[in-house]
Design a protein around this motif. Structure first.
Motif, PDB file in Angstrom:
ATOM      1  N   UNK A 159       0.952  -5.541  -3.277  1.00 24.22           N
ATOM      2  CA  UNK A 159       0.040  -4.534  -2.723  1.00 24.22           C
ATOM      3  C   UNK A 159       0.745  -3.187  -2.589  1.00 24.22           C
ATOM      4  N   UNK A 160       2.012  -3.202  -2.141  1.00 25.64           N
ATOM      5  CA  UNK A 160       2.771  -1.956  -1.997  1.00 25.64           C
ATOM      6  C   UNK A 160       3.002  -1.284  -3.350  1.00 25.64           C
ATOM      7  N   UNK A 161       3.315  -2.081  -4.367  1.00 24.44           N
ATOM      8  CA  UNK A 161       3.512  -1.526  -5.708  1.00 24.44           C
ATOM      9  C   UNK A 161       2.205  -0.920  -6.213  1.00 24.44           C
ATOM     10  N   UNK A 162       1.107  -1.620  -5.971  1.00 25.02           N
ATOM     11  CA  UNK A 162      -0.203  -1.115  -6.393  1.00 25.02           C
ATOM     12  C   UNK A 162      -0.524   0.216  -5.703  1.00 25.02           C
ATOM     13  N   UNK A 163      -0.276   0.299  -4.396  1.00 23.88           N
ATOM     14  CA  UNK A 163      -0.500   1.546  -3.661  1.00 23.88           C
ATOM     15  C   UNK A 163       0.379   2.673  -4.182  1.00 23.88           C
ATOM     16  N   UNK A 164       1.639   2.324  -4.473  1.00 25.55           N
ATOM     17  CA  UNK A 164       2.568   3.327  -4.998  1.00 25.55           C
ATOM     18  C   UNK A 164       2.070   3.888  -6.330  1.00 25.55           C
ATOM     19  N   UNK A 165       1.571   3.001  -7.184  1.00 26.75           N
ATOM     20  CA  UNK A 165       1.072   3.440  -8.495  1.00 26.75           C
ATOM     21  C   UNK A 165      -0.147   4.348  -8.346  1.00 26.75           C
TER      22      UNK A 165
ATOM     23  N   UNK B 154      -1.533   4.001 -14.920  1.00 27.08           N
ATOM     24  CA  UNK B 154      -1.013   3.658 -13.598  1.00 27.08           C
ATOM     25  C   UNK B 154      -2.087   3.014 -12.729  1.00 27.08           C
ATOM     26  N   UNK B 155      -3.283   3.590 -12.747  1.00 31.67           N
ATOM     27  CA  UNK B 155      -4.360   3.028 -11.923  1.00 31.67           C
ATOM     28  C   UNK B 155      -4.811   1.666 -12.443  1.00 31.67           C
ATOM     29  N   UNK B 156      -4.843   1.527 -13.757  1.00 32.73           N
ATOM     30  CA  UNK B 156      -5.234   0.246 -14.349  1.00 32.73           C
ATOM     31  C   UNK B 156      -4.233  -0.847 -13.986  1.00 32.73           C
ATOM     32  N   UNK B 157      -2.946  -0.492 -14.062  1.00 31.75           N
ATOM     33  CA  UNK B 157      -1.905  -1.464 -13.729  1.00 31.75           C
ATOM     34  C   UNK B 157      -1.989  -1.835 -12.250  1.00 31.75           C
ATOM     35  N   UNK B 158      -2.239  -0.851 -11.389  1.00 29.55           N
ATOM     36  CA  UNK B 158      -2.391  -1.120  -9.960  1.00 29.55           C
ATOM     37  C   UNK B 158      -3.551  -2.047  -9.679  1.00 29.55           C
ATOM     38  N   UNK B 159      -4.682  -1.817 -10.369  1.00 29.44           N
ATOM     39  CA  UNK B 159      -5.857  -2.673 -10.200  1.00 29.44           C
ATOM     40  C   UNK B 159      -5.570  -4.089 -10.689  1.00 29.44           C
TER      41      UNK B 159
ATOM     42  N   UNK C 101      -2.721  -5.652 -10.689  1.00 26.82           N
ATOM     43  CA  UNK C 101      -1.874  -6.334  -9.709  1.00 26.82           C
ATOM     44  C   UNK C 101      -2.723  -6.916  -8.585  1.00 26.82           C
ATOM     45  N   UNK C 102      -3.646  -6.100  -8.055  1.00 30.05           N
ATOM     46  CA  UNK C 102      -4.515  -6.566  -6.968  1.00 30.05           C
ATOM     47  C   UNK C 102      -5.416  -7.698  -7.444  1.00 30.05           C
ATOM     48  N   UNK C 103      -5.977  -7.559  -8.644  1.00 31.75           N
ATOM     49  CA  UNK C 103      -6.843  -8.606  -9.192  1.00 31.75           C
ATOM     50  C   UNK C 103      -6.085  -9.912  -9.382  1.00 31.75           C
ATOM     51  N   UNK C 104      -4.820  -9.801  -9.815  1.00 34.64           N
ATOM     52  CA  UNK C 104      -4.010 -11.004 -10.004  1.00 34.64           C
ATOM     53  C   UNK C 104      -3.739 -11.701  -8.675  1.00 34.64           C
ATOM     54  N   UNK C 105      -3.497 -10.927  -7.621  1.00 30.68           N
ATOM     55  CA  UNK C 105      -3.298 -11.515  -6.294  1.00 30.68           C
ATOM     56  C   UNK C 105      -4.556 -12.256  -5.854  1.00 30.68           C
ATOM     57  N   UNK C 106      -5.706 -11.613  -6.005  1.00 26.13           N
ATOM     58  CA  UNK C 106      -6.977 -12.232  -5.620  1.00 26.13           C
ATOM     59  C   UNK C 106      -7.267 -13.478  -6.467  1.00 26.13           C
ATOM     60  N   UNK C 107      -6.962 -13.379  -7.763  1.00 26.88           N
ATOM     61  CA  UNK C 107      -7.205 -14.517  -8.658  1.00 26.88           C
ATOM     62  C   UNK C 107      -6.330 -15.711  -8.287  1.00 26.88           C
ATOM     63  N   UNK C 108      -5.072 -15.450  -7.924  1.00 29.91           N
ATOM     64  CA  UNK C 108      -4.165 -16.542  -7.560  1.00 29.91           C
ATOM     65  C   UNK C 108      -4.608 -17.214  -6.261  1.00 29.91           C
ATOM     66  N   UNK C 109      -5.124 -16.433  -5.306  1.00 24.71           N
ATOM     67  CA  UNK C 109      -5.630 -17.015  -4.055  1.00 24.71           C
ATOM     68  C   UNK C 109      -6.879 -17.855  -4.328  1.00 24.71           C
ATOM     69  N   UNK C 110      -7.776 -17.331  -5.169  1.00 20.28           N
ATOM     70  CA  UNK C 110      -8.987 -18.081  -5.525  1.00 20.28           C
ATOM     71  C   UNK C 110      -8.629 -19.380  -6.249  1.00 20.28           C
ATOM     72  N   UNK C 111      -7.665 -19.310  -7.175  1.00 17.10           N
ATOM     73  CA  UNK C 111      -7.245 -20.506  -7.912  1.00 17.10           C
ATOM     74  C   UNK C 111      -6.600 -21.522  -6.968  1.00 17.10           C
TER      75      UNK C 111
END
Length: 245
Positions: A19-25, A41-46, A48-58
């Motif tokens: 999340x911090x890396x995403x905010x930084x980007x 940069x914004x795409x990469x940040x998004x 990262x967040x989507x991957x975090x959400x996807x891993x929690x959902x999985x």
């Protein structure tokens, strides 16, 4: 949702870092003038967040909304009424053994914690033990020396545990020992995530925590046992069933 909460607890440092890396980007994207770099940069940040959400959902689908710890799918391969002795192996996290003892009171279950596994020293382990207290009859084992007599067990159950045997040779010795203690026709039931494309997409570098199917086969084959059933539990995990002939 209980186990998913534990997954988040065990991985909160990685989640916060992402999340911090995403905010930084995102912040950095406002400091530059290049349209291309802003999009990147914004795409990469998004992502990262989507991957975090996807891993929690999985994790929720796998751990809290599947047959992983219910084992209903086993009923087509074994008759619990004929089971006398069973070994349940875990790696310092045991949401299974008490459930099995309540359901199959006639079976003598021996619950084994793999000594020296990675979970022993993780920050969230004490919380997980409060949510799922250790079985009072639990014993700690070295996976390469199983403390049971020859041909004394009907089944060995290991749900998300054996990937914690990090050394290949120890895994080989485990399967040789498992074969030794199983009765003729006895089963080893292993439920694991694989290091594969699906798990990499959803868990990213976390997928390297697991073994590939090829690595499992290399660990099993020296014991002269074969995987006679490879059953999908979810898109993220498989149940491998080995039988002693």
């Amino acid at each position: 949702m209980k186990i998913t909460q534990l997954v988040i607890l065990f991985n909160y440092k990685k989640i916060v870092l992402g999340i911090l890396i995403s905010l930084f980007l995102f912040i950095l994207s406002f400091q530059i003038n290049s349209s291309l770099w802003i999009i990147l940069l914004r795409s990469f940040g998004i992502l990262i967040v989507l991957n975090i959400l996807a891993s929690i959902a999985a994790s929720y689908i796998l751990y809290d909304n599947s047959d992983l710890y219910e084992l209903k799918g086993l009923n087509e391969f074994l008759d619990w009424e004929k089971i006398e002795n069973a070994v349940v192996i875990h790696a310092s996290f045991d949401p299974l053994s008490r459930k099995l003892e309540e359901k199959y009171g006639h079976v003598k279950f021996t619950v084994c914690d793999i000594y020296g596994n990675r979970h022993e020293h993780e920050n969230g382990i004490e919380v997980s033990k409060k949510m799922y207290p250790p079985n009072p009859k639990e014993i700690r084992i070295s996976p390469d020396t199983l403390p049971f007599e020859n041909e004394s067990q009907d089944i060995i159950l290991a749900v998300t545990a054996l990937h914690e045997i990090l050394d290949h040779q120890k895994r080989v010795l485990f399967f040789k020992e498992a074969k030794r203690i199983l009765k003729k026709g006895g089963l080893i039931i292993i439920s694991e995530q694989f290091r594969d494309v699906t798990n990499f997409i959803f868990f990213n570098i976390g997928s390297f925590h697991f073994l590939s199917q090829k690595q499992w086969k290399k660990s099993i084959s020296p014991a002269e046992m074969k995987i006679f059933e490879n059953k999908k539990i979810t898109p993220f995990a498989n149940m491998l069933i080995l039988k002693k002939n």
